[in-house]
Design a protein around this motif. Structure first.
Motif, PDB file in Angstrom:
ATOM      1  N   HIS A   1       0.771  -1.161   0.033  1.00  0.00           N
ATOM      2  CA  HIS A   1       0.096  -0.106   0.042  1.00  0.00           C
ATOM      3  C   HIS A   1       0.872   1.100  -0.283  1.00  0.00           C
ATOM      4  O   HIS A   1       0.555   2.062  -1.070  1.00  0.00           O
TER       5      HIS A   1
ATOM      6  N   HIS B   1      -6.561  -2.402   4.181  1.00  0.00           N
ATOM      7  CA  HIS B   1      -8.085  -2.352   3.477  1.00  0.00           C
ATOM      8  C   HIS B   1      -7.971  -3.248   2.139  1.00  0.00           C
ATOM      9  O   HIS B   1      -8.855  -3.420   1.300  1.00  0.00           O
ATOM     10  N   HIS B   2      -7.008  -3.819   2.038  1.00  0.00           N
ATOM     11  CA  HIS B   2      -6.844  -5.023   0.994  1.00  0.00           C
ATOM     12  C   HIS B   2      -7.370  -6.155   1.548  1.00  0.00           C
ATOM     13  O   HIS B   2      -7.304  -7.244   0.869  1.00  0.00           O
TER      14      HIS B   2
HETATM   15 CU   LIG Z   1      -3.979   0.164  -0.330  1.00  0.00          CU
END
Ligand SMILES: [Cu+2]
Lengths: 538, 210
Positions: A249, A298-299
């Protein structure tokens, strides 16, 4: 070059003087050549993917080949094009010029990082030539260690090596920004591109080693057959996802923060106006880099992590939108009542602002827990991150390339062709990726080579856009080469910009400045559209 | 190259020294995250399988580990003294301190190697001769982390020993490196020491109480 004093290009001309050069400007050109090569390989894979998807049936390549194509596209584009693209080329070239330094703090380390990059690239290309990798660029476990029959170890070691290049470049930029600023160049007089490169460098130095360790553990598991991530052997596959996204990220910000920095240069230069809210734009880069370390979960909303963890990750992901939006609003406010010129770099900057905004807003959809369940692993996600990384970063890369092309080569590119390419790129991009939002919303999963016939119209639109995009990307390749021979000679400051890099020759001499400038004001000082350069003693 | 002039990209020698020192700190920040990732992964498993990890950790040689901790801490004291001796411009104590540092570093490697050999004889080496019947799957995971972490640490230490020996040879031959090279090697040495300070309790001490 008769009569003109030698510059960094003409000072020495042997092949050796290029391959062993420690001049940041020449190393930037070495990187330019290499990332262009990798962009072409990654692009070729994309062409084959889009061709396969024109028809609903899996008819062009074998399913296994298709897996290898999208993996190759992702691996090459992420690690060998996007991550190094802006920092190692434009950053390498202009950072010392913007600070009026004679070079980076550690010139030999800079050269070494290019060799690390090339060595890593060679290993990865070797893995692709031997038969490729079918895991996807995320190398999800336990597939990547226990089941994949591709050359995972080789490709992973290539990425591992290229990580050294990232780390050393970041380290070099951090030290250069701290220690090699010209007299009078205070932190709040730094161009915003420097702030964004600095924030990027912090991520490079702090996130890349985590990826390095994660990849080493994957290699250990694959080679030794011991379960670190494989549940059949007692490992935890979620741990892989945590560690992978802890790097990957922030890596999004490695790819987009430098692009944001370029746009922050282009907007004041072509609006010929002081940037609105300099300190907010500067600190927003730092804030994005910092918060970016806290959102990786959030993945993993559908991967089985705790709901409470998901709630926190969702909230923090929304938080990143704040500094990102600050930037967009400040660019727009800078345009307000500006003396705007619509040269090609500015067209790319406009394209960036629009596409980055769409990419960012759809990112908020994905940060919402309930919506994410619906669109996880669909084309909606694919479209979202291409809006950020291709629509955003690649547009800004081209914008910056056009902006500094006269400085780098000493030649002017043909403006009409460049504007045409910029506009074509914008439309081609939207035609390629907007249909993918629709596809994803309708439920088309990513990474499939076959699909129900009702999706065909959207895939055909997308493939048509990809062809347009390919033409738009090829155009600069031709007119840039054309300009090297037939382009008009560039003056020192063709755009009437204010930064220190415009005070030295185009191209600059080997040691950048004949006389070190004394900086007397901030980076974007315009009075009624007239530039006031940052230093006056040159 | 005269001793007094900085490299071309620097205006002054002190600027060059500050840059080199900052570069070393940035490198160590990278290293912290590198080892940090490994320690985080290990800690995740230690939390998930507390009893199994504790049982496996009891097969490490805590006495040898403790001796090695003392050896490494002492070497760091010599390294710090070497930096002080350089500042005081005293060559003989400087060379002696560096040699002592390197000898202690080598002793650490020697003791570690002896431990590895003992572990090999007991069938504790994953993927080579691991005895599942006695130590179980999580035991193998523990020993994988054990060899991974201590092995990486040993590689770092070996690089440190080579650098210290080169420095000692150059200073002994009357060709001392420019400041702040010795200081930077010192920082690196202390970092390798600190990594061990974290590894020792994490690896050797689970399961030693109660
Ligand atoms: Cu991300």
């Amino acid at each position: 070059m008769h009569g003109s004093p030698p510059n960094y290009l003409t000072a020495r001309t042997t092949i050796r003087s290029w391959l062993f050069s420690t001049d940041h400007k020449r190393i930037a050109l070495l990187y330019f050549a290499s990332i262009t090569f990798f962009f072409l390989i990654g692009g070729l894979a994309a062409v084959l993917i889009r061709l396969e998807l024109v028809t609903p049936a899996a008819d062009l390549v074998l399913p296994d080949t298709y897996n290898r194509l999208f993996t190759m596209h992702g691996v090459i584009m992420v690690w060998f094009f996007l991550v190094p693209s802006i920092p190692t080329t434009l950053g390498n070239f202009v950072l010392p010029l913007m600070l009026a330094a004679r070079d980076l703090a550690f010139p030999r380390l800079n050269l070494a990082s290019w060799y690390f990059y090339i060595a890593g690239g060679a290993l990865t290309v070797l893995a692709l030539l031997l038969g490729g990798v079918d895991t996807g660029w995320t190398f999800y476990e336990p597939y990547a260690s226990a089941f994949s029959n591709g050359y995972v170890t080789l490709a992973v070691l290539g990425i591992f090596l290229s990580g050294f290049s990232s780390i050393l470049t970041g380290l070099n930029f951090i030290v250069t920004t701290h220690k090699l600023r010209a007299p009078g160049m205070t932190w709040y007089r730094l161009p915003l591109f420097v702030w964004s490169l600095y924030s990027t460098s912090v991520i490079l130095v702090l996130a890349t080693p985590v990826l390095a360790m994660t990849l080493l553990m994957l290699v250990a598991e694959r080679v030794l057959g011991i379960g670190i991530f494989d549940p059949a052997l007692g490992g935890d596959p979620l741990l892989w996802q945590h560690m992978f996204w802890f790097y990957s990220h922030p890596a999004v910000y490695i790819m987009v923060l430098p692009a944001i920095g370029i746009v922050s240069e282009l907007v004041p230069a072509f609006a010929r106006k002081q940037i609105f809210g300099y300190k907010f734009v500067a600190w927003a880069s730092v804030a994005i880099a910092a918060i970016g370390f806290l959102v990786w979960g959030h993945h993993m909303f559908v991967a089985g992590q705790s709901l409470y963890a998901s709630l926190v990750f969702s909230f923090l992901s929304y938080l990143v939108a704040v500094p990102s939006a600050i930037k967009v609003f400040n660019w727009v406010a800078t345009l307000h009542k500006g003396w705007i010129r619509f040269d090609a770099p500015m067209l790319y900057a406009f394209g960036f602002i629009g596409l980055f905004t769409i990419g960012g807003l759809t990112g908020l959809f994905l940060a919402a827990l309930a919506i994410d369940v619906h669109v996880t692993d669909t084309y909606f996600v694919v479209a979202h991150f291409h809006y950020i990384m291709v629509g955003g970063s690649v547009s800004a890369f081209f914008g910056g390339l056009h902006y500094w092309w006269p400085k780098i080569t000493g030649r002017l590119y043909p403006e009409g062709w460049a504007r045409a390419a910029a506009i074509l790129m914008f439309f081609g991009f939207n035609l390629t990726f907007f249909p993918q939002f629709v596809l994803g919303w309708l439920g088309m999963p990513r990474r499939y080579d076959a699909y129900p016939p009702e999706f065909q119209i959207w895939h055909v639109l997308s493939s048509a856009g990809a062809s347009t995009l390919a033409v738009a990307y090829a155009m600069p390749l031709f007119y840039f080469f054309w300009s090297l021979v037939w382009g008009a000679r560039a003056p020192a400051n063709p755009w009437g910009a204010t930064g220190l890099e415009w005070l030295t020759g185009s191209p600059p001499p080997a040691r950048n400045f004949e006389r070190t400038p004394i900086v007397v004001r901030g980076p974007y000082d315009y009075v009624e559209g007239q530039p006031r350069p940052q230093a006056e003693n040159v | 190259m005269s001793e007094a002039s900085p490299a071309f990209q620097y205006a002054t020698l002190s600027q060059q020294r500050e840059a080199a020192t900052l570069g070393m700190w940035a490198f160590l920040a990278t290293e912290v995250l590198f080892f940090g990732a490994l320690i985080a992964a290990y800690s995740a498993y230690r939390t998930a399988w507390p009893a199994e990890i504790a049982a496996a950790a009891r097969h490490t040689r805590v006495a040898l580990g403790a001796i090695n901790t003392a050896v490494l801490l002492t070497s760091s004291a010599f390294m710090a003294t070497a930096v002080a001796a350089e500042e005081a411009d005293r060559r003989r104590p400087l060379v002696l301190c560096l040699l002592a540092t390197a000898v202690l570093g080598l002793s650490f490697i020697g003791i570690k190697g002896y431990e590895y050999w003992l572990e090999y004889r007991e069938g504790l080496v994953p993927a080579l001769n691991f005895d599942f019947g006695r130590y179980g799957g999580i035991g193998e995971l523990f020993f994988l982390f054990y060899f991974f972490a201590t092995g990486l640490h040993a590689v770092h230490l070996t690089i440190g020993i080579v650098m210290v020996l080169v420095l000692a040879a150059r200073i002994g031959a009357g060709r001392p490196p420019r400041p702040p090279v010795l200081r930077m090697v010192g920082l690196y040495w202390h970092f390798v020491d600190i990594v061990w300070i974290f590894l020792f309790p994490l690896i050797y001490l689970p399961g030693r109480t109660g």
